[in-house]
Scaffold this motif. Structure first.
Motif, mmCIF file in Angstrom:
data_model
loop_
_atom_site.group_PDB
_atom_site.id
_atom_site.type_symbol
_atom_site.label_atom_id
_atom_site.label_comp_id
_atom_site.label_asym_id
_atom_site.label_seq_id
_atom_site.Cartn_x
_atom_site.Cartn_y
_atom_site.Cartn_z
ATOM 1 N N TRP A 1 0.846 -1.199 0.000
ATOM 2 C CA TRP A 1 0.000 0.000 0.000
ATOM 3 C C TRP A 1 0.878 1.243 0.000
ATOM 4 O O TRP A 1 1.910 1.284 0.685
ATOM 5 C CB TRP A 1 -0.895 0.031 1.238
ATOM 6 C CG TRP A 1 -2.006 -0.975 1.186
ATOM 7 C CD1 TRP A 1 -1.914 -2.318 1.407
ATOM 8 C CD2 TRP A 1 -3.372 -0.714 0.888
ATOM 9 N NE1 TRP A 1 -3.145 -2.903 1.272
ATOM 10 C CE2 TRP A 1 -4.057 -1.939 0.955
ATOM 11 C CE3 TRP A 1 -4.085 0.446 0.585
ATOM 12 C CZ2 TRP A 1 -5.420 -2.055 0.721
ATOM 13 C CZ3 TRP A 1 -5.438 0.330 0.359
ATOM 14 C CH2 TRP A 1 -6.093 -0.902 0.420
ATOM 15 N N LEU A 2 0.464 2.258 -0.744
ATOM 16 C CA LEU A 2 1.101 3.564 -0.726
ATOM 17 C C LEU A 2 0.334 4.423 0.266
ATOM 18 O O LEU A 2 -0.894 4.533 0.177
ATOM 19 C CB LEU A 2 1.057 4.193 -2.126
ATOM 20 C CG LEU A 2 1.773 5.524 -2.262
ATOM 21 C CD1 LEU A 2 2.509 5.584 -3.593
ATOM 22 C CD2 LEU A 2 0.797 6.673 -2.168
ATOM 23 N N VAL A 3 1.048 5.005 1.232
ATOM 24 C CA VAL A 3 0.427 5.807 2.281
ATOM 25 C C VAL A 3 0.928 7.249 2.143
ATOM 26 O O VAL A 3 2.064 7.549 2.513
ATOM 27 C CB VAL A 3 0.774 5.254 3.684
ATOM 28 C CG1 VAL A 3 0.148 6.127 4.768
ATOM 29 C CG2 VAL A 3 0.321 3.807 3.816
ATOM 30 N N PRO A 4 0.091 8.148 1.603
ATOM 31 C CA PRO A 4 0.510 9.550 1.502
ATOM 32 C C PRO A 4 0.509 10.209 2.884
ATOM 33 O O PRO A 4 -0.033 9.647 3.844
ATOM 34 C CB PRO A 4 -0.550 10.167 0.592
ATOM 35 C CG PRO A 4 -1.752 9.311 0.780
ATOM 36 C CD PRO A 4 -1.254 7.926 1.088
ATOM 37 N N ARG A 5 1.079 11.377 2.987
ATOM 38 C CA ARG A 5 1.136 12.073 4.279
ATOM 39 C C ARG A 5 -0.261 12.374 4.813
ATOM 40 O O ARG A 5 -0.470 12.464 6.015
ATOM 41 C CB ARG A 5 1.924 13.356 4.138
ATOM 42 C CG ARG A 5 3.384 13.086 3.848
ATOM 43 C CD ARG A 5 4.124 14.354 3.673
ATOM 44 N NE ARG A 5 4.962 14.533 4.853
ATOM 45 C CZ ARG A 5 5.744 15.551 5.022
ATOM 46 N NH1 ARG A 5 5.801 16.500 4.120
ATOM 47 N NH2 ARG A 5 6.488 15.629 6.092
ATOM 48 N N SER A 6 -1.220 12.567 3.922
ATOM 49 C CA SER A 6 -2.618 12.744 4.328
ATOM 50 C C SER A 6 -3.481 12.097 3.257
ATOM 51 O O SER A 6 -3.034 11.867 2.140
ATOM 52 C CB SER A 6 -2.961 14.230 4.491
ATOM 53 O OG SER A 6 -2.828 14.896 3.263
ATOM 54 N N GLY A 7 -4.694 11.790 3.613
ATOM 55 C CA GLY A 7 -5.592 11.156 2.656
ATOM 56 C C GLY A 7 -5.571 9.640 2.788
ATOM 57 O O GLY A 7 -4.939 9.076 3.679
ATOM 58 N N LEU B 1 4.133 9.462 -7.384
ATOM 59 C CA LEU B 1 4.354 9.648 -5.955
ATOM 60 C C LEU B 1 3.735 10.970 -5.521
ATOM 61 O O LEU B 1 3.813 11.964 -6.250
ATOM 62 C CB LEU B 1 5.844 9.654 -5.639
ATOM 63 C CG LEU B 1 6.561 8.331 -5.830
ATOM 64 C CD1 LEU B 1 8.062 8.505 -5.623
ATOM 65 C CD2 LEU B 1 6.012 7.283 -4.872
ATOM 66 N N PRO B 2 3.127 11.011 -4.354
ATOM 67 C CA PRO B 2 2.582 12.265 -3.853
ATOM 68 C C PRO B 2 3.698 13.297 -3.675
ATOM 69 O O PRO B 2 4.815 12.960 -3.266
ATOM 70 C CB PRO B 2 1.980 11.890 -2.499
ATOM 71 C CG PRO B 2 1.790 10.412 -2.550
ATOM 72 C CD PRO B 2 2.864 9.889 -3.446
ATOM 73 N N ALA B 3 3.388 14.549 -3.985
ATOM 74 C CA ALA B 3 4.385 15.622 -3.929
ATOM 75 C C ALA B 3 5.016 15.757 -2.547
ATOM 76 O O ALA B 3 6.189 16.070 -2.419
ATOM 77 C CB ALA B 3 3.753 16.937 -4.349
ATOM 78 N N GLY B 4 4.267 15.521 -1.491
ATOM 79 C CA GLY B 4 4.784 15.684 -0.130
ATOM 80 C C GLY B 4 5.497 14.464 0.415
ATOM 81 O O GLY B 4 5.898 14.444 1.566
ATOM 82 N N GLY B 5 5.659 13.431 -0.395
ATOM 83 C CA GLY B 5 6.282 12.204 0.066
ATOM 84 C C GLY B 5 5.245 11.197 0.542
ATOM 85 O O GLY B 5 4.043 11.492 0.573
#
Length: 182
Positions: free
Chosen positions: A7-13, A88-92
């Motif tokens: 799973w990809l876990v963004p900083r939020s969402g 990839l999400p911009a914020g990591g």
């Protein structure tokens, strides 16, 4: 691959699943593929002769249609994973690859929350924290002193941080990756 998930876990969402389910119980496309090749699917039997446990492929008795190894099942098991590409999400983000010992115990949203709570730890520390939560959630210790988990719980955390400078105040975050096995 097998009973592991990523799973990809963004900083939020919300987290995004990166893998497909290859368990024969829950994947109709894999059941169709195996049956189309002549594979025999059935549940194992308990001592009374009644069906028990997950749907399995025979010979071999494996419960997933894709795996590394399991040569005794022959042509029915594929060692090839499903592959997909996501930006990839911009914020990591964190990427979590884990065995069913984690995913059968915790929802992906709970894993994401745990990783966000431990973002100041190393990936190894975050992986250990998630493993501890999963084992305690399932009460998954054996009865011999409560020292060994009953199910293997392997977790790999890849911490990917944006390379764009700035980032506005706050604490320092560590990047890198780690594999923890319990």
């Amino acid at each position: 691959l097998g009973d592991s998930e990523a799973w990809l876990v963004p900083r939020s969402g919300s987290p995004s699943r990166l893998t497909e389910d290859h368990r024969l119980d829950s994947s109709e496309p894999e059941r169709q593929r195996v049956r189309g090749m002549g594979g025999h699917l059935a549940h194992a039997k308990n001592r009374a002769g009644d069906p028990a446990g997950p749907l399995r492929l025979w010979p071999g008795g494996v419960a997933q249609a894709r795996s590394v190894g399991d040569a005794d099942v022959g042509k029915y098991i594929l060692p090839a994973p499903d592959v997909r590409t996501l930006p990839l999400p911009a914020g990591g983000c964190d990427v979590v690859v884990a065995s069913d010992g984690l995913w059968d115990a915790l929802y992906p949203s709970h894993v994401a929350a745990a990783l966000r709570q431990t973002k100041s730890l190393t990936p190894e520390g975050s992986a250990a924290h998630v493993i501890d939560r999963a084992i305690n959630q399932r009460h998954a210790y054996d009865c011999d002193g409560y020292l060994q988990p009953r199910d293997d719980t392997t977790v790999i955390v890849l911490r990917i941080r944006s390379s764009g400078g700035g980032g506005g105040g706050g604490g320092q975050e560590s990047g890198g990756c780690s594999c923890q096995v319990s």
